[in-house]
Design a protein around this motif. Structure first.
Motif, mmCIF file in Angstrom:
data_model
loop_
_atom_site.group_PDB
_atom_site.id
_atom_site.type_symbol
_atom_site.label_atom_id
_atom_site.label_comp_id
_atom_site.label_asym_id
_atom_site.label_seq_id
_atom_site.Cartn_x
_atom_site.Cartn_y
_atom_site.Cartn_z
ATOM 1 N N ASN A 234 27.744 2.084 28.014
ATOM 2 C CA ASN A 234 26.397 1.956 28.588
ATOM 3 C C ASN A 234 26.343 1.002 29.774
ATOM 4 O O ASN A 234 25.427 0.184 29.897
ATOM 5 N N THR B 162 22.466 6.235 23.830
ATOM 6 C CA THR B 162 22.317 6.228 25.289
ATOM 7 C C THR B 162 21.604 4.988 25.815
ATOM 8 O O THR B 162 21.699 4.681 26.991
ATOM 9 N N GLY B 163 20.853 4.306 24.958
ATOM 10 C CA GLY B 163 20.100 3.132 25.393
ATOM 11 C C GLY B 163 18.775 3.467 26.050
ATOM 12 O O GLY B 163 18.054 2.590 26.499
ATOM 13 N N LYS B 164 18.415 4.755 26.109
ATOM 14 C CA LYS B 164 17.158 5.161 26.741
ATOM 15 C C LYS B 164 15.967 4.780 25.872
ATOM 16 O O LYS B 164 16.042 4.810 24.644
ATOM 17 N N LYS C 6 14.252 2.878 21.057
ATOM 18 C CA LYS C 6 15.448 2.795 21.886
ATOM 19 C C LYS C 6 16.495 3.689 21.255
ATOM 20 O O LYS C 6 16.863 3.500 20.103
ATOM 21 N N ASN D 133 27.330 -3.957 23.390
ATOM 22 C CA ASN D 133 26.338 -4.825 24.022
ATOM 23 C C ASN D 133 26.962 -6.179 24.308
ATOM 24 O O ASN D 133 27.744 -6.686 23.508
ATOM 25 N N LYS E 91 31.996 6.451 27.393
ATOM 26 C CA LYS E 91 30.588 6.871 27.401
ATOM 27 C C LYS E 91 29.699 5.984 26.526
ATOM 28 O O LYS E 91 28.490 5.965 26.693
ATOM 29 N N PHE E 92 30.286 5.220 25.604
ATOM 30 C CA PHE E 92 29.491 4.353 24.735
ATOM 31 C C PHE E 92 29.366 2.926 25.271
ATOM 32 O O PHE E 92 28.753 2.075 24.634
ATOM 33 N N ALA F 107 27.798 2.038 20.572
ATOM 34 C CA ALA F 107 27.286 1.210 21.674
ATOM 35 C C ALA F 107 28.014 -0.119 21.711
ATOM 36 O O ALA F 107 28.429 -0.645 20.674
#
Length: 190
Positions: free
Chosen positions: A101, A48-50, A44, A126, A98-99, A124
């Protein structure tokens, strides 16, 4: 910085690949009858979390990264900067849009979240997989239209639009899965 060989990669380890931080979600060591051993890993990308699937040699070397997660509370937005408060030391943390997500549509004042820091910079944000939000507005349903549609769209207190069953009314509190934005259930508050 800890070095890991390909065959020692396990779930949860955070490593650097091509100057980007990744977390290992899954790894499988494979020793074929002929040829060199290899490892299939699911990664992961932390910025980007992709998700990424990759095959590496068992002898490849990877380096760990200094990732820190802090518990925070969402405070307010100032243009493209989202401000959170560290729950331990009450310092304010500014995070660029942008962070986020995609979690911005689920944030209300005092929403609890985890902020991932890499080199002391946020990369990120969450939130919990399931949250409770109040319904602010519901679509007007057409009487007797249950054949064509068994649900309707509502606006929750964050401004996000969620598809819910017809029985959900204004001011109801609903449980939402933040990973896919789907309605789970109605929450009965006492």
């Amino acid at each position: 910085m800890t070095a890991y060989s390909g065959n020692s990669l396990k779930s949860g380890i955070k490593i650097l690949i091509d100057n980007d931080p990744y977390e290992i979600q899954y790894s499988e060591f494979i020793k074929p009858g002929k040829g060199q051993a290899f490892v299939r890993i699911k990664l992961k990308q932390l910025i980007t979390g992709k998700l990424l699937n990759r095959t590496v040699k068992a002898t490849d070397i990877f380096y760990s990264i200094d990732i820190k997660e802090i518990h925070a509370v969402y405070l307010y937005t100032n243009k493209s900067i989202w401000v959170f408060m560290n729950k331990e030391n009450f310092e304010h943390i500014e995070v660029l849009y942008k962070f986020l997500n995609g979690v911005d549509k689920w944030l209300i004042n005092t929403s609890k979240c985890k902020i991932t820091l890499w080199n002391n910079s946020p990369i990120a944000v969450n939130i919990n997989n399931f949250i409770h939000l109040r319904v602010n507005n519901t679509d007007i349903e057409v009487q007797g239209d249950t054949i064509n549609s068994s649900n309707k769209l509502v606006t929750v207190e964050t401004g996000a639009i969620v598809r819910v069953p017809l029985f959900v009314k204004k001011d109801d509190v609903i449980k939402i899965d933040t990973r896919n934005g789907k309605y789970i259930s109605r929450v009965f508050c006492s």
